[in-house]
Scaffold this active site. Structure first.
Site, PDB file in Angstrom:
ATOM      1  N   GLY A   1      30.608  33.968  38.202  1.00  0.00           N
ATOM      2  CA  GLY A   1      30.833  33.905  39.337  1.00  0.00           C
ATOM      3  C   GLY A   1      30.094  32.727  40.076  1.00  0.00           C
TER       4      GLY A   1
ATOM      5  NE  ARG B   1      33.989  36.410  36.190  1.00  0.00           N
ATOM      6  CZ  ARG B   1      32.801  36.766  36.923  1.00  0.00           C
ATOM      7  NH1 ARG B   1      31.842  36.827  35.994  1.00  0.00           N
ATOM      8  NH2 ARG B   1      32.748  36.840  37.870  1.00  0.00           N
TER       9      ARG B   1
ATOM     10  CG  ASP C   1      27.367  40.556  30.964  1.00  0.00           C
ATOM     11  OD1 ASP C   1      26.807  41.386  30.122  1.00  0.00           O
ATOM     12  OD2 ASP C   1      28.269  40.862  31.892  1.00  0.00           O
TER      13      ASP C   1
ATOM     14  CE  LYS D   1      25.984  33.352  37.869  1.00  0.00           C
ATOM     15  NZ  LYS D   1      27.551  33.927  37.584  1.00  0.00           N
ATOM     16  CB  THR D   2      24.426  36.912  39.725  1.00  0.00           C
ATOM     17  OG1 THR D   2      25.220  37.681  40.274  1.00  0.00           O
ATOM     18  CG2 THR D   2      22.991  37.620  39.371  1.00  0.00           C
TER      19      THR D   2
ATOM     20  CG  ASP E   1      26.620  40.230  41.812  1.00  0.00           C
ATOM     21  OD1 ASP E   1      27.252  40.191  42.712  1.00  0.00           O
ATOM     22  OD2 ASP E   1      27.234  40.628  40.417  1.00  0.00           O
TER      23      ASP E   1
HETATM   24  P1  FBP Z   1      28.570  37.326  38.399  1.00  0.00           P
HETATM   25  O1  FBP Z   1      27.485  36.539  39.027  1.00  0.00           O
HETATM   26  O2  FBP Z   1      27.925  38.362  37.974  1.00  0.00           O
HETATM   27  O3  FBP Z   1      29.354  36.501  37.620  1.00  0.00           O
HETATM   28  O4  FBP Z   1      29.334  38.063  39.659  1.00  0.00           O
HETATM   29  C1  FBP Z   1      29.650  37.622  40.860  1.00  0.00           C
HETATM   30  C2  FBP Z   1      30.688  38.312  41.584  1.00  0.00           C
HETATM   31  O5  FBP Z   1      30.962  37.740  42.753  1.00  0.00           O
HETATM   32  C3  FBP Z   1      30.583  39.848  41.734  1.00  0.00           C
HETATM   33  O6  FBP Z   1      29.916  40.093  42.820  1.00  0.00           O
HETATM   34  C4  FBP Z   1      32.049  40.162  41.716  1.00  0.00           C
HETATM   35  O7  FBP Z   1      32.260  41.442  41.107  1.00  0.00           O
HETATM   36  C5  FBP Z   1      32.492  39.492  40.365  1.00  0.00           C
HETATM   37  O8  FBP Z   1      32.095  38.092  40.470  1.00  0.00           O
HETATM   38  C6  FBP Z   1      34.068  38.869  40.995  1.00  0.00           C
HETATM   39  O9  FBP Z   1      34.357  37.912  40.054  1.00  0.00           O
HETATM   40  P2  FBP Z   1      35.947  37.319  39.905  1.00  0.00           P
HETATM   41  O10 FBP Z   1      36.013  36.326  41.126  1.00  0.00           O
HETATM   42  O11 FBP Z   1      35.742  36.349  38.531  1.00  0.00           O
HETATM   43  O12 FBP Z   1      36.911  38.457  39.770  1.00  0.00           O
END
Ligand code: FBP
Length: 550
Positions: A82, A146, A177, A203-204, A206
């Site tokens: 993300g 992803r 991941d 990065k994230t 979260d």
């Molecule tokens: P990562 O940084 O772990 O990839 O996730 C960020 C995030 O924004 C999470 O908060 C959310 O659950 C997810 O990506 C949503 O992903 P997508 O837009 O691909 O459905």
């Protein structure tokens, strides 16, 4: 035709990100000081056996310039997972760092995330290309994806594609991941004597990729500040109109870091913390009764309004739902083809007959919309896509039902009108705060120093982040050090341990001491937008979570 850009973008493009002293003073060709050998945080024997070439490496810190010139380096970079504010600055820092090592160095960006590496889709950066993206939000410079890089076949293709371009180092910018996959790729490249090193970058938004050495994942600072601004605006509206309850779901996947940080920044009436729900084994009904109780109490005080924050991953932590989701994960992983071939009606029937009695009951008690959201495709890492589960709507519905029952028996006399919100995409590509602009640029620049020092299987680490940037500590942490075994797709897999909210940590404890007051008294805070220019105490502050943690 030249692109037109806003005045703010123009001013931000001229911003000069701050660097740790050692990088600012000596550039990126540095001597790596090696610490003592390390261990994984858990499951040491299993992780050691899985990563014989990259296990136990020492922590690296940079303090001095390298003894001799290093020569030109060819590196590749991908953005994975993300979006998170500041990704462009990681690439800009990496590019500048590589050029500082030697003007003849080259950086290739693989397009669309990890699949760009296997599909051999890339661009070669130059000054003009990079300059267009400095200090901007988004991942559009090369895109992200992803795709999971995990098979030896994929790794062989990556090695072949890199060798064809003369690339000797790869930087993988991603979350837990993606950095797990970076670790596996590093191990494979070392095992095959490929001559290719692999460096990760944390990065994230979260905030769940953090530990003793990684104090923050980039993007968390900006994203939580953007959400806090929006929550503040909603609180002002709620407090002005005095007629709505706003239920705000916040991104953050499993961890409640964003919800907790936003609570500290805005002081809403209700904030749910998934980790607390898990620890106390609070059921869905108990959560609902608790919220309804606050709605009732506020109503008795003449306040038929309020704001509630709901972490995105809440549903996974409610005990009966957790059990249900785990069973669904295993069931769907083991029967993917069969499940896909069924009609919708048969899918629900199939699931109900295969689940345990308890989970089947929990599944049947949910509205159909939520049932389908729980059955939606897992992400490539086997996770339920919690961003697609409308927990905020589920809670509104259930709180409404409880209040109706209480109305019928005379316990509640108020009016409950609720509005739902989901804040996630609003913040993921925001222009980075000064903190994220500096941190990201430093992470990228520091990654070039790790490349120059020849290490592999490390994550770029910049520490001491609550201090001014010139006091930040630059170095590298072995990826294997952050690993343990977790269940994915029905199997135990080595993964970087997710950092959830610590219930004995200061950010949570402080929240606990305030939450009853915040529930009833309207101590709303209105943080307003991120400030890029102005006094340092306004523009350069880190998140409240980080200040409390360090
Ligand atoms: P990562 O940084 O772990 O990839 O996730 C960020 C995030 O924004 C999470 O908060 C959310 O659950 C997810 O990506 C949503 O992903 P997508 O837009 O691909 O459905």
């Amino acid at each position: 035709m030249a692109k037109t850009i806003s005045p703010l973008q123009k001013a931000r493009a001229a911003y000069n990100p701050k660097l740790p002293k050692v990088l600012a003073a000596h550039g990126s060709a540095l001597k790596a000081a090696m610490g003592a050998p390390t261990q994984s945080i858990a499951d040491q024997n299993e992780i050691k056996n899985l990563f014989p070439n990259t296990y136990g490496l020492p922590v690296v810190t940079f303090e001095e310039p390298a003894d001799k010139p290093i020569g030109a380096v060819k590196a590749g970079v991908i953005l994975s997972g993300g979006q998170a504010p500041g990704g462009h600055n990681v690439i800009a820092g990496l590019y500048d760092g590589l050029k500082k090592i030697d003007a003849g160095s080259e950086l290739y960006g693989f397009l669309g995330g990890p699949s760009g590496l296997t599909d051999n889709k890339y661009v070669k950066f130059d000054d003009a290309f990079i300059n267009e993206y400095r200090n901007t939000g988004g991942f559009d410079i090369i895109g992200s994806g992803r795709t999971k890089l995990e098979t030896e076949e994929q790794f062989d293709t990556v090695i072949k594609n890199c060798k064809a371009l003369g690339i000797t180092s790869l930087v993988i910018i991603g979350g837990d991941d993606s950095n797990t996959n970076a670790c596996m790729l590093a191990e494979y490249c070392a095992r095959m004597n490929s001559g290719i090193t692999v460096i990760g970058c944390p990065k994230t938004i979260d905030g769940d990729l953090k530990n003793e050495w990684i104090e923050a994942s980039f993007g968390f600072d900006t994203a939580s500040k953007v959400y806090a601004e929006l929550i503040g605006n909603i609180q002002r509206d709620a407090n002005s109109a005095k007629k709505y309850w706003h239920f705000v779901k916040l991104m953050g996947r499993s961890a409640s870091h964003i919800a907790l940080e936003c609570a500290h920044q805005t002081h809403p009436n209700v904030t749910l913390i998934s980790e607390e729900v898990e620890k106390n084994k609070t059921t869905l009904i108990e959560i609902v009764k608790n919220i309804a109780g606050i709605v009732k109490k506020r109503s008795a005080a003449g306040k038929n309004f309020g704001v509630a924050l709901v972490p995105e991953g809440l549903i996974e932590f409610v005990p009966e739902m957790k059990k249900l989701i785990n069973e669904l994960n295993d069931l769907l992983a083991a029967n993917a083809a069969h499940f896909d071939s069924l009609s919708d009606a048969h899918k629900i029937q199939f699931v109900n007959t295969k689940l345990s009695h308890e989970s089947s009951h929990a599944f049947s008690s949910l509205p159909a919309s939520i049932q389908w959201q729980l059955l939606a495709d897992r992400d490539p890492h086997g996770n339920v896509q919690v961003s697609r589960i409308e927990t905020e709507k589920l809670l509104i519905e259930m709180v409404g039902e409880t209040l109706s029952e209480w109305k019928d028996n005379g316990e509640y006399k108020g009016k409950f009108t609720a509005v739902n919100h989901f804040f996630g995409y609003e913040g993921r590509c925001a222009a980075p705060s000064n903190f994220d602009a500096d941190y990201c640029y430093s992470l990228g620049y520091n990654a070039s120093s790790l490349i120059a020092s020849g290490v592999t299987g490390y994550i770029s680490s910049v520490r001491n982040l609550t201090k001014p940037a010139d006091q930040w500590i630059a170095g590298g942490i072995p990826l294997t050090m952050m690993m343990n075994l977790e269940r994915r797709h029905g199997k135990d897999k080595p993964v970087i341990k997710k950092a959830l909210v610590e219930l004995d940590g200061k950010p949570y404890k402080e929240f606990l001491s305030k939450r009853e007051t915040w529930a009833m008294e309207d101590e709303y805070q209105y943080p307003g937008p991120i400030q890029y220019f102005g006094p340092s105490e306004v523009c350069d502050v880190t998140t409240i979570t980080m200040q409390m943690e360090h």
